[in-house]
Scaffold this active site. Structure first.
Site, mmCIF file in Angstrom:
data_model
loop_
_atom_site.group_PDB
_atom_site.id
_atom_site.type_symbol
_atom_site.label_atom_id
_atom_site.label_comp_id
_atom_site.label_asym_id
_atom_site.label_seq_id
_atom_site.Cartn_x
_atom_site.Cartn_y
_atom_site.Cartn_z
ATOM 1 N N HIS A 178 -0.132 6.518 8.456
ATOM 2 C CA HIS A 178 0.628 7.488 7.653
ATOM 3 C C HIS A 178 -0.098 8.822 7.561
ATOM 4 C CE1 HIS A 178 4.293 5.834 6.057
ATOM 5 N NE2 HIS A 178 3.705 4.730 5.616
ATOM 6 N N CYS A 237 8.100 -0.569 5.450
ATOM 7 C CA CYS A 237 7.514 0.669 4.948
ATOM 8 C C CYS A 237 8.339 1.154 3.768
ATOM 9 C CB CYS A 237 7.493 1.723 6.054
ATOM 10 S SG CYS A 237 6.816 3.317 5.538
ATOM 11 N N LEU A 238 7.667 1.590 2.702
ATOM 12 C CA LEU A 238 8.377 2.071 1.522
ATOM 13 C C LEU A 238 9.164 3.343 1.818
ATOM 14 C CD1 LEU A 238 5.721 1.461 -1.288
ATOM 15 C CD2 LEU A 238 7.521 -0.064 -0.443
ATOM 16 N N GLY A 241 0.832 -1.189 0.000
ATOM 17 C CA GLY A 241 0.000 0.000 0.000
ATOM 18 C C GLY A 241 0.869 1.241 0.000
ATOM 19 N N GLN A 277 3.400 9.829 1.089
ATOM 20 C CA GLN A 277 4.602 9.104 0.679
ATOM 21 C C GLN A 277 5.036 9.464 -0.744
ATOM 22 O OE1 GLN A 277 3.059 5.063 2.179
ATOM 23 N NE2 GLN A 277 5.286 4.933 2.492
ATOM 24 N N HIS A 299 -1.671 0.429 8.869
ATOM 25 C CA HIS A 299 -0.388 1.057 8.555
ATOM 26 C C HIS A 299 -0.599 2.315 7.709
ATOM 27 C CE1 HIS A 299 4.015 0.758 7.363
ATOM 28 N NE2 HIS A 299 3.531 1.530 6.406
ATOM 29 N N GLU A 300 -1.412 2.205 6.662
ATOM 30 C CA GLU A 300 -1.607 3.347 5.761
ATOM 31 C C GLU A 300 -2.419 4.452 6.428
ATOM 32 O OE1 GLU A 300 0.219 3.439 3.268
ATOM 33 O OE2 GLU A 300 0.757 1.317 3.225
#
Length: 204
Positions: free
Chosen positions: A162, A116-117, A65, A70, A158-159
């Site tokens: 963010h 995480c990206l 995701g 991000q 998680h998203e």
């Protein structure tokens, strides 16, 4: 797709084909540390293009995701393309997501590795609820309710984190946090090279 079963779905989401790859913001950048603004302009070309670009960026980064901050956009929006541990693929996007509260008697934590990206490289075990329900809207302003279990539930939590300026790193003890940041420094060049190669293969 968007929380509803479909007969079939292409390996590459149509948004990936249309989208352009954007730079992924890194831990330490201010935009990752503040609450994002709500989406107010639905049904616009700009919003649809952003979603396409987020799908393309998530694809080349091999992500589950991706949140708008991000890709350096201050907006409460995230996308996902993820296959859970039962082999079910989930694809979609949601704007202005709100996680439902889970009553104490239905709360069950699962402790699994999470990455995480925006923190390229390290994975660490993070406790998350094994079920999540998120309410929000699609790009046209239609109401959405997305429910996930297991790995997908982790992704939804998680998203959403963010968009409130939180990273999975915030859930680590100080020693574990320092170790994860060191690992990121050691591995990020390889991660960036892998992303660049994936973008090239896709003609991005």
């Amino acid at each position: 797709m968007q929380g509803k079963p479909v007969e079939s779905y292409p390996r590459l989401a149509p948004e990936v084909e249309r989208g352009a790859v954007r730079r992924i913001t890194m831990v330490g950048e201010e935009i990752l540390r503040r609450r994002c603004r709500e989406v107010t302009a639905f049904g616009t070309v700009e919003l649809a293009r952003l979603i396409d670009d987020m799908f393309a960026t998530n694809q080349v980064a091999e992500g589950a995701g991706l949140a708008a901050n991000q890709v350096d956009v201050d907006m409460q929006l995230f996308v996902w393309d993820i296959t859970d541990e039962w082999g079910v693929r989930h694809v979609g996007h949601i704007a202005n997501p709100v996680l439902e509260e889970v009553s104490a008697d239905h709360r069950r934590l699962m402790e699994e590795p999470e990455g995480c990206l925006s923190v390229p490289g390290p994975y660490r075990v993070v406790p998350r609820l094994d079920r999540a329900v998120v309410r929000g809207h699609d790009k046209d302003g239609n109401p959405l309710v997305i429910e996930g279990r297991g790995y997908f539930a982790r992704c939804l939590q998680h998203e959403t984190d963010h968009l409130h300026g939180r990273l999975y790193l915030d859930r680590l003890a100080q020693r574990e946090l320092k170790a994860a940041l060191r690992e990121m420094q050691d591995s990020r060049d390889k991660v960036f090279a892998r992303r660049a190669a994936a973008a090239k293969r896709l003609g991005k």
